[in-house]
Design a protein around this motif. Structure first.
Motif, PDB file in Angstrom:
ATOM      1  N   GLU A 163       0.835  -1.204   0.000  1.00 42.80           N
ATOM      2  CA  GLU A 163       0.000   0.000   0.000  1.00 42.80           C
ATOM      3  C   GLU A 163       0.866   1.249   0.000  1.00 42.80           C
ATOM      4  O   GLU A 163       0.575   2.232  -0.707  1.00 42.80           O
ATOM      5  CB  GLU A 163      -0.910  -0.019   1.232  1.00 42.80           C
ATOM      6  CG  GLU A 163      -1.865   1.165   1.337  1.00 42.80           C
ATOM      7  CD  GLU A 163      -2.960   1.157   0.298  1.00 42.80           C
ATOM      8  OE1 GLU A 163      -3.654   2.187   0.155  1.00 42.80           O
ATOM      9  OE2 GLU A 163      -3.127   0.126  -0.377  1.00 42.80           O
ATOM     10  N   ALA A 164       1.939   1.221   0.780  1.00 39.49           N
ATOM     11  CA  ALA A 164       2.829   2.384   0.839  1.00 39.49           C
ATOM     12  C   ALA A 164       3.475   2.645  -0.523  1.00 39.49           C
ATOM     13  O   ALA A 164       3.557   3.789  -0.984  1.00 39.49           O
ATOM     14  CB  ALA A 164       3.907   2.160   1.895  1.00 39.49           C
ATOM     15  N   TYR A 165       3.923   1.583  -1.176  1.00 40.47           N
ATOM     16  CA  TYR A 165       4.530   1.745  -2.503  1.00 40.47           C
ATOM     17  C   TYR A 165       3.522   2.289  -3.512  1.00 40.47           C
ATOM     18  O   TYR A 165       3.885   3.070  -4.404  1.00 40.47           O
ATOM     19  CB  TYR A 165       5.095   0.413  -2.994  1.00 40.47           C
ATOM     20  CG  TYR A 165       6.439   0.057  -2.404  1.00 40.47           C
ATOM     21  CD1 TYR A 165       7.508   0.945  -2.479  1.00 40.47           C
ATOM     22  CD2 TYR A 165       6.658  -1.160  -1.784  1.00 40.47           C
ATOM     23  CE1 TYR A 165       8.746   0.626  -1.938  1.00 40.47           C
ATOM     24  CE2 TYR A 165       7.891  -1.495  -1.248  1.00 40.47           C
ATOM     25  CZ  TYR A 165       8.934  -0.599  -1.326  1.00 40.47           C
ATOM     26  OH  TYR A 165      10.162  -0.914  -0.798  1.00 40.47           O
ATOM     27  N   ASN A 166       2.266   1.863  -3.394  1.00 41.13           N
ATOM     28  CA  ASN A 166       1.240   2.380  -4.306  1.00 41.13           C
ATOM     29  C   ASN A 166       1.122   3.897  -4.185  1.00 41.13           C
ATOM     30  O   ASN A 166       1.072   4.614  -5.197  1.00 41.13           O
ATOM     31  CB  ASN A 166      -0.110   1.719  -4.006  1.00 41.13           C
ATOM     32  CG  ASN A 166      -0.194   0.307  -4.535  1.00 41.13           C
ATOM     33  OD1 ASN A 166       0.522  -0.063  -5.460  1.00 41.13           O
ATOM     34  ND2 ASN A 166      -1.060  -0.497  -3.946  1.00 41.13           N
ATOM     35  N   TRP A 167       1.072   4.380  -2.948  1.00 43.00           N
ATOM     36  CA  TRP A 167       0.965   5.825  -2.716  1.00 43.00           C
ATOM     37  C   TRP A 167       2.209   6.552  -3.236  1.00 43.00           C
ATOM     38  O   TRP A 167       2.105   7.537  -3.972  1.00 43.00           O
ATOM     39  CB  TRP A 167       0.797   6.109  -1.224  1.00 43.00           C
ATOM     40  CG  TRP A 167      -0.606   6.016  -0.735  1.00 43.00           C
ATOM     41  CD1 TRP A 167      -1.253   4.901  -0.283  1.00 43.00           C
ATOM     42  CD2 TRP A 167      -1.557   7.093  -0.643  1.00 43.00           C
ATOM     43  NE1 TRP A 167      -2.536   5.212   0.081  1.00 43.00           N
ATOM     44  CE2 TRP A 167      -2.750   6.541  -0.113  1.00 43.00           C
ATOM     45  CE3 TRP A 167      -1.516   8.447  -0.921  1.00 43.00           C
ATOM     46  CZ2 TRP A 167      -3.887   7.314   0.120  1.00 43.00           C
ATOM     47  CZ3 TRP A 167      -2.643   9.220  -0.693  1.00 43.00           C
ATOM     48  CH2 TRP A 167      -3.812   8.656  -0.185  1.00 43.00           C
ATOM     49  N   ILE A 168       3.362   6.065  -2.838  1.00 44.82           N
ATOM     50  CA  ILE A 168       4.617   6.745  -3.188  1.00 44.82           C
ATOM     51  C   ILE A 168       4.851   6.754  -4.700  1.00 44.82           C
ATOM     52  O   ILE A 168       5.138   7.803  -5.299  1.00 44.82           O
ATOM     53  CB  ILE A 168       5.802   6.065  -2.474  1.00 44.82           C
ATOM     54  CG1 ILE A 168       5.712   6.269  -0.944  1.00 44.82           C
ATOM     55  CG2 ILE A 168       7.123   6.604  -3.000  1.00 44.82           C
ATOM     56  CD1 ILE A 168       5.907   7.684  -0.499  1.00 44.82           C
ATOM     57  N   GLU A 169       4.726   5.599  -5.321  1.00 41.58           N
ATOM     58  CA  GLU A 169       5.051   5.495  -6.745  1.00 41.58           C
ATOM     59  C   GLU A 169       4.046   6.245  -7.610  1.00 41.58           C
ATOM     60  O   GLU A 169       4.430   6.883  -8.604  1.00 41.58           O
ATOM     61  CB  GLU A 169       5.122   4.026  -7.145  1.00 41.58           C
ATOM     62  CG  GLU A 169       6.317   3.298  -6.525  1.00 41.58           C
ATOM     63  CD  GLU A 169       6.325   1.816  -6.834  1.00 41.58           C
ATOM     64  OE1 GLU A 169       5.329   1.326  -7.423  1.00 41.58           O
ATOM     65  OE2 GLU A 169       7.310   1.144  -6.486  1.00 41.58           O
ATOM     66  N   ASN A 170       2.757   6.176  -7.254  1.00 47.40           N
ATOM     67  CA  ASN A 170       1.757   6.910  -8.036  1.00 47.40           C
ATOM     68  C   ASN A 170       1.884   8.417  -7.851  1.00 47.40           C
ATOM     69  O   ASN A 170       1.693   9.180  -8.804  1.00 47.40           O
ATOM     70  CB  ASN A 170       0.347   6.441  -7.654  1.00 47.40           C
ATOM     71  CG  ASN A 170      -0.056   5.153  -8.337  1.00 47.40           C
ATOM     72  OD1 ASN A 170      -0.436   5.136  -9.496  1.00 47.40           O
ATOM     73  ND2 ASN A 170       0.049   4.054  -7.613  1.00 47.40           N
TER      74      ASN A 170
END
Length: 302
Positions: A68-75
């Motif tokens: 979930e954290a990667y989804n926020w950061i990368e997007n």
């Protein structure tokens, strides 16, 4: 004490039952490869297993949180990258048409392109992923900007945080006011990037404005571009931290799995050896019992 035949028979049957229980336990351990199948088998192992299993479950949940954290950061980083490209193009057009040799028609063409870029920026500011808006703080279900670039109600600067380790919360969102407007733009004061672009478009469409009037927008655009770069740098720093934490959590999972295995799993080779030995012992016990338990009178009458 007088030893009777019934005592010998009773003890033999008792010993045979104990041998069968031992054989059954070893057979179960070989089949399940676990030391116990119920808490009563070994309360200490069972209690430790509960603690170790809970620890492993927490680590596995943290690993799911990383996705979930990667989804926020990368997007967020991808959206700001596209916004930077749009702002760079707007600045390029502004420098180009600030020359007084450009006529009204050429400025109108530049204005039309800048207007399209503005709409593109509005779409980026309203980026949505998994039904959550990335650039409106904790108000993730509320669209931050209208189709014209106006603030939709009140923007949120709240931090969206995800727990990635025990008691460690990491912010994964980006402050909308730092990338699409200065930090005073919330509440109606200050100037957002969309207001700067709107004013630039109005200036380009005004035949009375000279090149110096257009040039004045370069400083404002530079501020917005700098804010975008700063925000992306912060995202990069968070991304690096998340990667380091993920590596640490992965190591914790390996350790937790090993400790739980040592507590609950059997030494397969050892248990198989014990099972083979117990089978031999049980066969010997049966042989001895058959000699100890003497025939009864009924056996002679058959």
């Amino acid at each position: 004490m007088r030893v009777t035949q019934s005592m010998l028979s009773g003890n033999s049957l008792k010993n045979l039952q104990s041998s069968l229980l031992r054989l059954d336990k070893l057979n179960t351990q070989v089949s399940t490869q676990k030391k116990i199948t119920k808490p009563s088998d070994d309360p200490v192992v069972a209690m430790k297993g509960i603690v170790y299993r809970r620890s492993l479950s927490e680590v596995e949940q943290y690993q799911r949180n990383f996705s979930e954290a990667y989804n926020w950061i990368e997007n967020s980083d991808s959206a700001l990258d596209k916004a930077k490209l749009a702002l760079d193009r707007i600045r390029e057009l502004t420098v180009e048409v600030s020359n007084d040799t450009y006529d009204a028609e050429q400025r109108a063409a530049a204005s039309a392109e800048i207007n399209q870029l503005k709409e593109h920026l509005v779409g980026i500011s309203n980026t949505k992923f998994n039904d959550q808006y990335l650039f409106n703080g904790t108000k993730t279900i509320t669209q931050p900007f209208t189709s014209t670039g106006a603030i939709n109600g009140t923007l949120s600067t709240g931090k969206v945080e995800i727990e990635l380790s025990n008691g460690v919360m990491v912010q994964v969102n980006t402050d909308v006011s730092s990338v699409f407007g200065d930090r005073n733009s919330i509440g109606g004061t200050g100037e957002s990037v969309f207001k700067t672009i709107d004013d630039l478009i109005n200036t380009l469409e005004d035949d009375q404005k000279a090149g110096i009037d257009i040039t004045s927008y370069l400083d404002k655009l530079d501020i917005h571009i700098s804010a975008n770069t700063t925000a992306r740098a912060e995202i990069g720093a968070r991304f690096n931290r998340i990667e380091l934490m993920e590596a640490r959590i992965a190591e914790q999972k390996i350790v937790s799995s090993r400790i739980m295995s040592e507590n609950e799993d059997v030494d397969f080779e050892q248990v198989v050896t014990e099972l083979t030995t117990q089978e031999t012992v049980h066969k010997a016990a049966l042989s001895v019992a058959s000699r100890i338990i003497q025939p009864t009178l009924i056996d002679y009458l058959r």
